[in-house]
Design a protein around this motif. Structure first.
Motif, mmCIF file in Angstrom:
data_model
loop_
_atom_site.group_PDB
_atom_site.id
_atom_site.type_symbol
_atom_site.label_atom_id
_atom_site.label_comp_id
_atom_site.label_asym_id
_atom_site.label_seq_id
_atom_site.Cartn_x
_atom_site.Cartn_y
_atom_site.Cartn_z
ATOM 1 N N GLN A 137 0.823 -1.201 0.000
ATOM 2 C CA GLN A 137 0.000 0.000 0.000
ATOM 3 C C GLN A 137 0.867 1.265 0.000
ATOM 4 O O GLN A 137 0.515 2.269 -0.631
ATOM 5 N N GLN A 138 2.023 1.204 0.701
ATOM 6 C CA GLN A 138 2.924 2.353 0.712
ATOM 7 C C GLN A 138 3.447 2.659 -0.689
ATOM 8 O O GLN A 138 3.469 3.816 -1.126
ATOM 9 N N VAL A 139 3.888 1.598 -1.393
ATOM 10 C CA VAL A 139 4.402 1.785 -2.754
ATOM 11 C C VAL A 139 3.319 2.342 -3.659
ATOM 12 O O VAL A 139 3.558 3.258 -4.462
ATOM 13 N N VAL A 140 2.104 1.785 -3.517
ATOM 14 C CA VAL A 140 1.002 2.250 -4.365
ATOM 15 C C VAL A 140 0.679 3.706 -4.070
ATOM 16 O O VAL A 140 0.480 4.512 -4.984
ATOM 17 N N LEU A 141 0.617 4.041 -2.783
ATOM 18 C CA LEU A 141 0.297 5.418 -2.420
ATOM 19 C C LEU A 141 1.365 6.393 -2.905
ATOM 20 O O LEU A 141 1.052 7.482 -3.405
ATOM 21 N N GLU A 142 2.654 6.017 -2.742
ATOM 22 C CA GLU A 142 3.728 6.896 -3.214
ATOM 23 C C GLU A 142 3.677 7.055 -4.734
ATOM 24 O O GLU A 142 3.883 8.163 -5.255
ATOM 25 N N ALA A 143 3.418 5.952 -5.462
ATOM 26 C CA ALA A 143 3.331 6.032 -6.920
ATOM 27 C C ALA A 143 2.165 6.916 -7.344
ATOM 28 O O ALA A 143 2.302 7.757 -8.260
ATOM 29 N N GLU A 144 1.017 6.737 -6.675
ATOM 30 C CA GLU A 144 -0.136 7.557 -7.018
ATOM 31 C C GLU A 144 0.124 9.024 -6.674
ATOM 32 O O GLU A 144 -0.274 9.929 -7.423
ATOM 33 N N ALA A 145 0.797 9.260 -5.518
ATOM 34 C CA ALA A 145 1.100 10.639 -5.150
ATOM 35 C C ALA A 145 2.082 11.275 -6.140
ATOM 36 O O ALA A 145 1.935 12.455 -6.521
ATOM 37 N N GLN A 146 3.104 10.488 -6.577
ATOM 38 C CA GLN A 146 4.059 10.999 -7.566
ATOM 39 C C GLN A 146 3.367 11.310 -8.882
ATOM 40 O O GLN A 146 3.642 12.328 -9.518
ATOM 41 N N ARG A 147 2.465 10.410 -9.275
ATOM 42 C CA ARG A 147 1.714 10.643 -10.508
ATOM 43 C C ARG A 147 0.870 11.903 -10.414
ATOM 44 O O ARG A 147 0.855 12.737 -11.326
ATOM 45 N N ASP A 148 0.151 12.053 -9.267
ATOM 46 C CA ASP A 148 -0.681 13.236 -9.100
ATOM 47 C C ASP A 148 0.172 14.503 -9.063
ATOM 48 O O ASP A 148 -0.212 15.551 -9.604
ATOM 49 N N ALA A 149 1.358 14.409 -8.403
ATOM 50 C CA ALA A 149 2.250 15.573 -8.333
ATOM 51 C C ALA A 149 2.744 15.967 -9.722
ATOM 52 O O ALA A 149 2.801 17.170 -10.062
ATOM 53 N N GLU A 150 3.128 14.961 -10.516
ATOM 54 C CA GLU A 150 3.590 15.257 -11.877
ATOM 55 C C GLU A 150 2.479 15.882 -12.703
ATOM 56 O O GLU A 150 2.709 16.812 -13.494
ATOM 57 N N MET A 151 1.263 15.348 -12.527
ATOM 58 C CA MET A 151 0.134 15.915 -13.274
ATOM 59 C C MET A 151 -0.133 17.353 -12.849
ATOM 60 O O MET A 151 -0.350 18.242 -13.683
ATOM 61 N N ILE A 152 -0.091 17.603 -11.526
ATOM 62 C CA ILE A 152 -0.318 18.966 -11.041
ATOM 63 C C ILE A 152 0.801 19.900 -11.512
ATOM 64 O O ILE A 152 0.569 21.058 -11.919
ATOM 65 N N ARG A 153 2.057 19.372 -11.414
ATOM 66 C CA ARG A 153 3.201 20.180 -11.863
ATOM 67 C C ARG A 153 3.093 20.479 -13.360
ATOM 68 O O ARG A 153 3.390 21.593 -13.813
#
Length: 288
Positions: free
Chosen positions: A214-230
């Motif tokens: 779940q940690q890996v999934v959450l970090e990947a999803e957060a990185q994806r969302d951050a890249e999209m926002i950026r």
């Protein structure tokens, strides 16, 4: 006068003696029978004041309350041939006074001795038909009820008494087998503890692995969302810059050059090798 007083006193003594020999009292807590030369002529005499024939009649009184026979602990074998030490007691009371007197001569100790023998035999049979678990917890109440009913029938026919209750106070293991039983119980509990610990470790590993996933999934999803926002921010910034640039290209170019000068000359040890007529210095050359 003295002779008259003596005669009256003598008559009173005779009356008291005759009264004590002809009158008797049965208490509420007693049962009684009347004997005539050792033979029962009146049984179950009710409480109150009664008459009897002196010399010819004899009154036997018995305790009509519920009595207790506390047996000594006895050793019995269960269905698995395991020995147990049983401590029990019996509650009983007289029901048929005539039969009780004929069977025991009115002696409670005789009744207790006969009753103890019957209870001992009954307990031995009941324990021999059941396992250790059943006599200790599973069918203990059923055992007592069945034994009470059986002994009650025999006691009424033989002794004229009724069994109110039979109870087992405690069941112990003999000293020679207690240690082995405790050791076996300890071994079984240790085995169960090891099983529970191994299951707990297995469950912990599963929970830990799921948490890592779940940690890996959450970090990947957060990185994806951050890249999209950026990316959205960069796009919006580029759009704003482009819009500003299109409104006054010369001013925008001048502003960007000032930023470049500020960032380039911020350090004291910076060194640039450029041509004097380079485009970078175009605003240094302009004087108006």
């Amino acid at each position: 006068m003295k002779n008259l007083s003596f005669s009256i006193l003598f008559l009173l003594l005779i009356a008291l003696l005759v009264g004590s020999q002809t009158l008797y009292v049965v208490k509420e807590t007693e049962r009684a029978v009347v004997l005539k030369f050792g033979e029962i002529v009146q049984d179950d005499v009710q409480p109150g004041l009664h008459f009897k024939i002196p010399v010819m009649n004899e009154v036997k009184k018995f305790d009509a309350r519920i009595l207790t026979m506390d047996s000594r602990p006895q050793r019995y074998l269960t269905l698995e041939k395991k020995a147990v030490i049983v401590d029990s007691y019996v509650k009983w009371k007289i029901e048929n006074v005539s039969r009780f007197y004929q069977a025991t001569s009115g002696d409670e100790f005789v009744a207790n001795r006969v009753l103890s023998s019957r209870v001992d035999t009954g307990l031995r049979n009941q324990f021999g038909e059941r396992t250790m678990h059943e006599v200790v917890s599973g069918e203990r109440e059923e055992l007592m009820t069945e034994l009470r009913d059986r002994i009650d029938t025999v006691a009424k026919n033989e002794l004229g008494i009724t069994i109110v209750d039979i109870r087992v106070k405690r069941i112990d293991l003999p000293p020679d087998v207690s240690e082995s039983v405790y050791q076996r119980m300890r071994t079984e509990r240790e085995r169960e503890a090891r099983e529970h610990r191994s299951k707990g470790l297995e469950l912990a590993e599963g929970i830990r692995a799921d948490a890592d996933r779940q940690q890996v999934v959450l970090e990947a999803e957060a990185q994806r969302d951050a890249e999209m926002i950026r990316g959205d921010g960069d796009a919006q910034a580029a759009a704003i810059y482009a819009d500003a640039y299109t409104q006054d290209p010369d001013f925008y170019e001048f502003y960007r050059s000032l930023q470049a000068y500020r960032e380039s000359f911020s350090g004291n040890g910076d060194l640039f090798v450029l041509k004097p007529d380079s485009e970078f210095f175009q605003y240094f050359k302009q004087t108006n």
